[in-house]
Write an enzyme that holds these catalytic residues in place. Structure first.
Site, PDB file in Angstrom:
ATOM      1  N   HIS A  75       0.744  -1.250   0.049  1.00 52.38           N
ATOM      2  CA  HIS A  75      -0.049  -0.033   0.054  1.00 52.38           C
ATOM      3  C   HIS A  75       0.786   1.334   0.042  1.00 52.38           C
ATOM      4  CE1 HIS A  75      -4.355  -1.686   0.821  1.00 52.38           C
ATOM      5  NE2 HIS A  75      -3.369  -2.683   0.785  1.00 52.38           N
ATOM      6  N   TYR A 204     -10.429   4.984   6.417  1.00 51.57           N
ATOM      7  CA  TYR A 204     -10.471   5.490   7.674  1.00 51.57           C
ATOM      8  C   TYR A 204     -11.523   6.537   7.693  1.00 51.57           C
ATOM      9  CZ  TYR A 204      -6.057   3.274   9.281  1.00 51.57           C
ATOM     10  OH  TYR A 204      -5.264   2.449   9.430  1.00 51.57           O
ATOM     11  N   PRO A 296      -5.814   0.254  18.061  1.00 54.98           N
ATOM     12  CA  PRO A 296      -5.513  -0.469  16.826  1.00 54.98           C
ATOM     13  C   PRO A 296      -5.603   0.605  15.707  1.00 54.98           C
ATOM     14  CG  PRO A 296      -8.025  -1.109  17.534  1.00 54.98           C
ATOM     15  CD  PRO A 296      -7.233  -0.454  18.654  1.00 54.98           C
ATOM     16  N   LYS A 300      -0.495  -0.180  15.068  1.00 57.39           N
ATOM     17  CA  LYS A 300       1.021  -0.021  15.607  1.00 57.39           C
ATOM     18  C   LYS A 300       1.478  -1.257  16.424  1.00 57.39           C
ATOM     19  CE  LYS A 300       2.473   3.551  13.535  1.00 57.39           C
ATOM     20  NZ  LYS A 300       2.675   3.146  12.436  1.00 57.39           N
ATOM     21  N   TYR A 388       2.686   6.637   9.876  1.00 59.26           N
ATOM     22  CA  TYR A 388       1.925   5.628   9.643  1.00 59.26           C
ATOM     23  C   TYR A 388       3.016   4.753   9.097  1.00 59.26           C
ATOM     24  CZ  TYR A 388      -2.178   2.970   7.975  1.00 59.26           C
ATOM     25  OH  TYR A 388      -3.192   2.045   7.709  1.00 59.26           O
TER      26      TYR A 388
HETATM   27  C1  PHB Z   1      -6.151  -4.636   9.802  1.00 62.03           C
HETATM   28  O1  PHB Z   1      -6.303  -4.903   8.548  1.00 62.03           O
HETATM   29  O2  PHB Z   1      -6.566  -5.331  10.764  1.00 62.03           O
HETATM   30  C2  PHB Z   1      -6.098  -3.296  10.208  1.00 62.03           C
HETATM   31  C3  PHB Z   1      -5.857  -2.294   9.492  1.00 62.03           C
HETATM   32  C4  PHB Z   1      -5.529  -1.014   9.973  1.00 62.03           C
HETATM   33  C5  PHB Z   1      -5.530  -0.621  11.019  1.00 62.03           C
HETATM   34  C6  PHB Z   1      -6.202  -1.524  12.234  1.00 62.03           C
HETATM   35  C7  PHB Z   1      -6.103  -2.718  11.541  1.00 62.03           C
HETATM   36  O3  PHB Z   1      -5.340   0.549  11.648  1.00 62.03           O
END
Ligand code: PHB
Ligand code: APR
Length: 394
Positions: A75, A204, A296, A300, A388
């Site tokens: 990504h 997000y 989450p 991280k 990130y």
């Molecule tokens: C996930 O794919 O489980 C995942 C991805 C990004 C995040 C949290 C979980 O910020």
């Protein structure tokens, strides 16, 4: 009682314990890993799945990156969505070419377990650590129970990689350990679904109903999350309600629609920030979730566990090659500096993106104004991007 000896005794076969074992083995340092659960259990436990640039490199450097490079999804950007509009953060462009990869944590665990077993190195499943003693001495002992028998493992060093509920942090003297904690007034309801991800990039979304996240595991498997109450009752969430709520929160002004499919896993995770200090006492060292928890939102958790392994791995290699304890002596301070920065990012992104019932309309407007600022300023987007993709390991 059977007693064995090793250089580094590792409690817990999560990402932290397994990667540490691999790094040490590659450097010719002996270790024994004990894990309370079965192999099938740890390999099927669904967790997060986003690896920072350097975490991917750590897998490669440890000789276990091949499947991740084949199957992990690269990504180069993420989408922030609020007020119904999408804003792309070009992570790679703003971070000097760094990328992240979607690769499930249980896949990382499977690869590391396979490598350790193929090399014939000791990894005991269903071996429950019961105590860690002698950490004020150069001969600490891990006591564990395996197949109905009590065992003792005598070590030079104990690596406590046994997660938030393990025995390692509890083995630190109470008057030495300080803990810092924030419990958020919400959790995440997460699903895995056999459905093609409706977006190539993670989304997000901040919505008046609450936060939601679109992620994925493969071109045919979606991973999605909804902010919920910390004690949410899953039985009140039939599949159709989950999809409807995801669609509401992820909606945009371009007619975004989710691809629906059978939900194969559902779970609720409470959100917490937690740090224990110091990360070392005598011959006991804490790594990963045993030492710190992040909500989450910033993805991280796994990456922080890996960063701890980077610092401790180098310190141990130094000690066994040169006899110098300098790296061990600074492990706690060095690892904690980075831990606190990742804690800050995770807390900040969580606070920015979630609905707080305690917020006044003014505070909600402040969230939206900050999102608007961040996504229209190169400096704003850069601060998101560099955190990130992951701050430098050291
Ligand atoms: C996930 O794919 O489980 C995942 C991805 C990004 C995040 C949290 C979980 O910020
Ligand atoms: N004896 C032996 N093993 C134990 C004990 C014990 N007394 N207590 C816990 N364990 C094991 C758990 O069963 C688990 O497999 O320790 C392991 C800890 O692994 P993780 O919880 O995965 O922790 P860590 O390796 O630090 O990885 C952190 O995990 O929770 C996620 O989001 C988090 O991605 C982050 C990652």
């Amino acid at each position: 009682m059977p007693a064995t000896r090793t250089q580094v005794g590792i409690v817990g076969a999560g990402p932290a314990g397994l990667l540490l074992g691999q790094v040490l083995a590659n450097a010719g340092i002996d270790s024994v890993v004990i894990e309370a659960q079965s192999r099938a259990y740890v390999e099927s436990r669904v967790r997060a799945g986003l690896m920072e640039h350097d975490a991917c490199q750590q897998m490669r450097d440890a000789g276990v990156g091949a499947r991740m490079d084949r199957e992990g999804l690269v990504h180069e950007g993420i989408i922030l969505r609020f007020g119904g509009t999408s804003h792309r953060i070009p992570l790679t462009e703003l971070s000097g070419g760094r990328q992240v990869r979607v690769y499930g944590q249980q896949e990382v665990v499977k690869d590391l377990i396979a490598a350790r077993l193929a090399a014939g190195l000791p990894l005991h499943f269903e071996a429950h650590g019961t105590s860690i003693t002698g950490i004020d001495t150069p001969r600490p002992v891990i006591a564990y129970r395996h197949q109905g028998q009590d065992h003792q493992l005598e070590c030079d060093i104990v690596a406590g990689c046994d997660g938030f509920h393990g025995i390692s942090r509890a083995a630190m003297p109470a008057d030495v350990l300080k803990v810092f904690e924030r419990v958020y007034p919400f959790g995440w309801l997460g699903i895995l679904a056999d459905a093609a991800p409706a977006s190539h990039e993670l989304i997000y979304a901040s919505h008046d109903h609450g936060f939601s996240l679109l992620s994925m595991r493969s071109p045919t498997v979606s991973r999605l999350y909804l902010q919920c109450a910390p004690d949410e009752d899953l039985s009140e969430w039939p599949d159709s309600r989950i999809w409807d709520e995801l669609e509401t929160r992820l909606a945009d002004d371009q007619g975004f629609r989710l691809t629906r499919g059978p939900i194969t896993q559902k779970g609720i995770t409470p959100l917490r920030s937690f740090v224990a200090e110091p990360l070392r006492h005598g011959t006991l060292f804490l790594l990963g979730d045993a030492a710190h928890i992040v909500p989450p939102t910033g993805a991280k958790g796994l990456n922080l566990a890996f960063a701890d392994v980077h610092v401790l791995g180098h310190a141990l290699i130094d000690r066994y090659r040169t006899g110098s304890n300098a790296g061990l002596d600074t492990y706690s301070a060095t690892a904690l500096r980075r831990v606190w920065k990742a804690e800050r990012f995770s807390w900040w992104l969580t606070t920015l993106m979630h609905r707080f019932d305690s917020h006044s309309p003014f505070e909600r407007r402040m969230q939206l104004a900050e999102l608007d600022y961040l996504t229209t300023s190169r400096a704003g987007m850069t601060t998101i991007a560099e955190n990130y993709v992951g701050l430098p390991l050291l």
